[in-house]
Design a protein around this motif. Structure first.
Motif, PDB file in Angstrom:
ATOM      1  N   TYR A  49       0.808  -1.216   0.000  1.00 14.59           N
ATOM      2  CA  TYR A  49       0.000   0.000   0.000  1.00 14.59           C
ATOM      3  C   TYR A  49       0.848   1.276   0.000  1.00 14.59           C
ATOM      4  O   TYR A  49       0.340   2.358   0.315  1.00 14.59           O
ATOM      5  CB  TYR A  49      -0.970  -0.009   1.185  1.00 14.59           C
ATOM      6  N   LYS A  50       2.095   1.166  -0.384  1.00 12.22           N
ATOM      7  CA  LYS A  50       3.016   2.309  -0.388  1.00 12.22           C
ATOM      8  C   LYS A  50       2.423   3.504  -1.138  1.00 12.22           C
ATOM      9  O   LYS A  50       2.376   4.613  -0.605  1.00 12.22           O
ATOM     10  CB  LYS A  50       4.344   1.898  -1.018  1.00 12.22           C
ATOM     11  N   ILE A  51       1.964   3.292  -2.346  1.00 10.33           N
ATOM     12  CA  ILE A  51       1.426   4.383  -3.165  1.00 10.33           C
ATOM     13  C   ILE A  51       0.179   4.983  -2.512  1.00 10.33           C
ATOM     14  O   ILE A  51       0.036   6.207  -2.431  1.00 10.33           O
ATOM     15  CB  ILE A  51       1.085   3.892  -4.599  1.00 10.33           C
ATOM     16  N   ASN A  52      -0.710   4.135  -2.013  1.00  9.40           N
ATOM     17  CA  ASN A  52      -1.934   4.611  -1.356  1.00  9.40           C
ATOM     18  C   ASN A  52      -1.602   5.447  -0.120  1.00  9.40           C
ATOM     19  O   ASN A  52      -2.233   6.474   0.132  1.00  9.40           O
ATOM     20  CB  ASN A  52      -2.831   3.440  -0.952  1.00  9.40           C
ATOM     21  N   ILE A  53      -0.629   4.983   0.648  1.00  8.10           N
ATOM     22  CA  ILE A  53      -0.206   5.705   1.852  1.00  8.10           C
ATOM     23  C   ILE A  53       0.356   7.063   1.463  1.00  8.10           C
ATOM     24  O   ILE A  53       0.009   8.087   2.058  1.00  8.10           O
ATOM     25  CB  ILE A  53       0.827   4.875   2.653  1.00  8.10           C
ATOM     26  N   ALA A  77       2.523   1.906   8.226  1.00  6.78           N
ATOM     27  CA  ALA A  77       1.845   0.630   7.983  1.00  6.78           C
ATOM     28  C   ALA A  77       1.403  -0.013   9.297  1.00  6.78           C
ATOM     29  O   ALA A  77       0.352  -0.659   9.353  1.00  6.78           O
ATOM     30  CB  ALA A  77       2.751  -0.317   7.203  1.00  6.78           C
ATOM     31  N   PHE A  78       2.177   0.169  10.368  1.00  8.61           N
ATOM     32  CA  PHE A  78       1.777  -0.367  11.672  1.00  8.61           C
ATOM     33  C   PHE A  78       0.503   0.328  12.152  1.00  8.61           C
ATOM     34  O   PHE A  78      -0.433  -0.327  12.633  1.00  8.61           O
ATOM     35  CB  PHE A  78       2.890  -0.212  12.702  1.00  8.61           C
ATOM     36  N   VAL A  79       0.445   1.647  11.993  1.00  7.61           N
ATOM     37  CA  VAL A  79      -0.772   2.382  12.369  1.00  7.61           C
ATOM     38  C   VAL A  79      -1.940   1.902  11.509  1.00  7.61           C
ATOM     39  O   VAL A  79      -3.043   1.695  12.010  1.00  7.61           O
ATOM     40  CB  VAL A  79      -0.570   3.912  12.224  1.00  7.61           C
ATOM     41  N   LEU A  80      -1.676   1.708  10.226  1.00  9.26           N
ATOM     42  CA  LEU A  80      -2.709   1.222   9.308  1.00  9.26           C
ATOM     43  C   LEU A  80      -3.239  -0.140   9.754  1.00  9.26           C
ATOM     44  O   LEU A  80      -4.457  -0.367   9.779  1.00  9.26           O
ATOM     45  CB  LEU A  80      -2.148   1.143   7.890  1.00  9.26           C
ATOM     46  N   LEU A  81      -2.357  -1.042  10.135  1.00 12.35           N
ATOM     47  CA  LEU A  81      -2.775  -2.353  10.628  1.00 12.35           C
ATOM     48  C   LEU A  81      -3.620  -2.221  11.889  1.00 12.35           C
ATOM     49  O   LEU A  81      -4.653  -2.887  12.033  1.00 12.35           O
ATOM     50  CB  LEU A  81      -1.556  -3.241  10.887  1.00 12.35           C
ATOM     51  N   ILE A 109      -6.984   3.353   5.249  1.00 13.69           N
ATOM     52  CA  ILE A 109      -6.055   4.373   4.745  1.00 13.69           C
ATOM     53  C   ILE A 109      -6.658   5.770   4.893  1.00 13.69           C
ATOM     54  O   ILE A 109      -5.951   6.731   5.189  1.00 13.69           O
ATOM     55  CB  ILE A 109      -5.648   4.071   3.282  1.00 13.69           C
ATOM     56  N   ASN A 110      -7.966   5.882   4.733  1.00 10.26           N
ATOM     57  CA  ASN A 110      -8.629   7.184   4.859  1.00 10.26           C
ATOM     58  C   ASN A 110      -8.537   7.764   6.262  1.00 10.26           C
ATOM     59  O   ASN A 110      -8.786   8.955   6.454  1.00 10.26           O
ATOM     60  CB  ASN A 110     -10.096   7.082   4.441  1.00 10.26           C
ATOM     61  N   SER A 111      -8.207   6.942   7.253  1.00 10.87           N
ATOM     62  CA  SER A 111      -8.105   7.413   8.635  1.00 10.87           C
ATOM     63  C   SER A 111      -6.693   7.860   9.005  1.00 10.87           C
ATOM     64  O   SER A 111      -6.474   8.367  10.103  1.00 10.87           O
ATOM     65  CB  SER A 111      -8.549   6.306   9.600  1.00 10.87           C
TER      66      SER A 111
END
Length: 129
Positions: A19-23, A41-45, A59-61
Motif C-alpha cells: 500500500y506504499k502508493i496509497n499511503i 503501515a503499523f498504524v494502518l494495521l 487508509i482514509n483514517s
C-alpha cells in the motif's frame, strides 16, 4: 523477539510494500524511507484491526505527517442518538520505553482544540477537515 512479534513485523512490512502508493497519496508525501512507511503501515494495521476495516477503508483514517498534532490516525464514527465515537491512533517509536504520561495529556489538549469550533489550528489537510 517472540514469534508473535515476528508475524506482526512481517505483516506490517507486507502492508508497507503493498500500500506504499496509497499511503503516500493519503498523506500527500513522496517519502520513500522504509522506516517511515513501516511505521505508518503499523498504524494502518491497528486501524484495520480495531475498527474492522479493509486496508483501503483504513487508509482514509491516516493523519500521520507534519502538523498532525501527535495524531497518527483518526476515525469519526456515524452519528447515533446525537453522539458519535472518535477513535484516535497514536504510536510511539521509543523502542521499549513506556508510553509517557505527558503524551496522553498533550493528546487530550489537542482533542479539545480539534472539536472547538472557535479554535484556529494549523493542521495537515487530513485533520483540518
Amino acid at each position: 523477539m517472540t514469534i508473535n512479534m515476528g508475524i506482526i513485523g512481517q505483516r506490517v512490512k507486507h502492508i508497507a510494500k503493498q500500500y506504499k502508493i496509497n499511503i503516500q497519496e493519503q498523506l500527500n508525501t513522496t517519502k520513500q524511507d522504509e522506516h517511515f512507511l513501516i511505521s505508518v503501515a503499523f498504524v494502518l494495521l491497528c486501524i484495520q484491526i480495531v475498527l474492522d476495516k479493509s486496508p483501503e477503508e483504513a487508509i482514509n483514517s491516516l493523519t500521520e505527517g507534519g502538523n498532525d498534532a501527535g495524531i497518527d490516525g483518526l476515525h469519526i464514527g456515524d452519528l447515533q442518538n446525537d453522539e458519535f465515537t472518535v477513535t484516535v491512533f497514536q504510536r510511539k517509536l521509543e523502542g521499549f520505553s513506556n508510553f509517557p504520561e505527558n503524551a496522553v495529556v498533550k493528546l487530550l489538549v489537542t482533542l479539545k482544540a480539534l472539536f472547538d469550533p472557535d479554535k484556529t489550528l494549523n493542521l495537515n489537510p487530513q485533520l483540518q477537515n
